[in-house]
Each structure stands twice: as structure tokens, then as C-alpha cells.
Design an enzyme around this catalytic site. Structure first.
Site, short mmCIF file in Angstrom:
data_model
loop_
_atom_site.label_atom_id
_atom_site.label_comp_id
_atom_site.label_asym_id
_atom_site.label_seq_id
_atom_site.Cartn_x
_atom_site.Cartn_y
_atom_site.Cartn_z
N CYS A 88 0.85 -1.19 0.00
CA CYS A 88 0.00 0.00 0.00
C CYS A 88 0.89 1.24 0.00
O CYS A 88 1.80 1.36 0.82
CB CYS A 88 -0.89 -0.02 1.24
N CYS B 126 0.42 3.20 3.67
CA CYS B 126 0.93 2.71 4.96
C CYS B 126 2.03 1.67 4.85
O CYS B 126 2.60 1.26 5.86
CB CYS B 126 -0.21 2.17 5.81
N CYS C 267 -7.23 -1.12 1.58
CA CYS C 267 -6.21 -1.62 2.49
C CYS C 267 -6.89 -1.81 3.85
O CYS C 267 -7.53 -0.89 4.36
CB CYS C 267 -5.05 -0.63 2.60
N CYS D 197 -5.17 0.82 6.59
CA CYS D 197 -5.34 2.28 6.58
C CYS D 197 -6.55 2.77 5.80
O CYS D 197 -6.76 3.97 5.67
CB CYS D 197 -4.07 2.96 6.05
N CYS E 26 -8.36 -5.97 -9.47
CA CYS E 26 -8.03 -4.91 -10.42
C CYS E 26 -7.66 -3.66 -9.61
O CYS E 26 -8.52 -2.99 -9.06
CB CYS E 26 -9.25 -4.66 -11.30
#
Length: 140
Positions: free
Chosen positions: A58, A61, A107, A110, A130
């Protein structure tokens, strides 16, 4: 769809920042995609055609989300994966916007918007995660 309807697994940790902190940390495009649930233009990132080994995390984070060994060419214009790295890395949410019924992925640490998951991927999962390239960074 079951997770979007019935709840998500608990993450190992949570990361929470103010809007100002996210704006300072992220580029304008990363902020628009991850914090405002935007979508980058199809085929706008070279990440779609990169198939080198590694782990994608991510961009907000740093949580590791996908292994490149589960990445495939979907011809959709966005990086696509068959499964997340860990069961509790991704959260799933019903998305009925734009007259469509989809499952948004975020995510789980976060709450950054990543993209959507569709049931039209290759074996072994039959899923296509995707993802927006702007939401991902190569971690290792």
C-alpha cells in the site's frame, strides 16, 4: 461478495492519519485515488506490464498486499492479481455506484482505496483484483 456483505477479517494493526497528513505524504494522484476513492486512467501506468518478482505494498501505509507471482495480464489497463498476500490484508465493501454492482477493495490497515475485485480472473481463484497502480508501491 460474502466478505463485502458479512464483514472483513481484523488487520494485525491500524494506521490512522489526518487528512492533512495524507495530503502531505502523497502525490496529488495518489491522494485522489487512495483517499477519495478515485480511479486512474486505464493503461496510464507501466506497472500493468511489469512482471518481475517482488511484493507490492500500500502506498499509504506500506502494508504488503500482493505477491508479483500472483500478477497476470488482464488487458484491463490496471495491474491485476489473483489473490492478496494475506487473508487479512484487504477489506471488501459493496459498491453500487455508477449503476453497477461491484466489490471495492481497500487496504485493511489504513482504509486506502485500492480498486475492485471481480469474479472473472484465472485459476486457481477465479478472481481479478483490479488495482490502481497509484495505490501500490514495490516493497521488495
Amino acid at each position: 461478495m460474502a466478505r463485502a456483505a458479512n464483514g472483513n477479517p481484523e488487520p494485525e494493526q491500524r494506521v490512522s492519519k489526518s487528512d492533512a497528513e495524507w495530503r502531505e505524504q502523497l502525490s496529488d494522484e495518489q491522494y485522489r485515488v487512495t483517499r477519495q476513492a478515485g480511479t486512474e486512467r486505464a493503461f496510464s501506468s507501466e506497472m500493468c506490464s511489469l512482471f518481475e518478482p517482488g511484493i507490492y505494498a500500500c502506498v499509504c501505509c506500506g502494508t504488503e498486499l500482493f505477491d508479483a507471482s500472483h500478477k497476470f495480464e488482464s488487458h484491463s489497463g490496471w495491474p491485476s492479481f489473483t489473490q492478496p498476500l494475506q487473508d487479512n490484508a484487504i477489506a471488501y465493501h459493496a459498491d453500487n455506484s455508477h449503476g453497477m454492482q461491484r466489490v471495492e477493495t481497500t487496504c485493511n490497515v489504513c482504509d486506502a482505496h485500492l480498486g475492485h475485485v471481480f469474479p472473472d480472473g484465472p485459476p486457481p481463484t477465479g478472481l481479478r483484483f483490479c488495482m490502481n497502480a497509484a495505490a501500490l508501491q514495490k516493497a521488495r
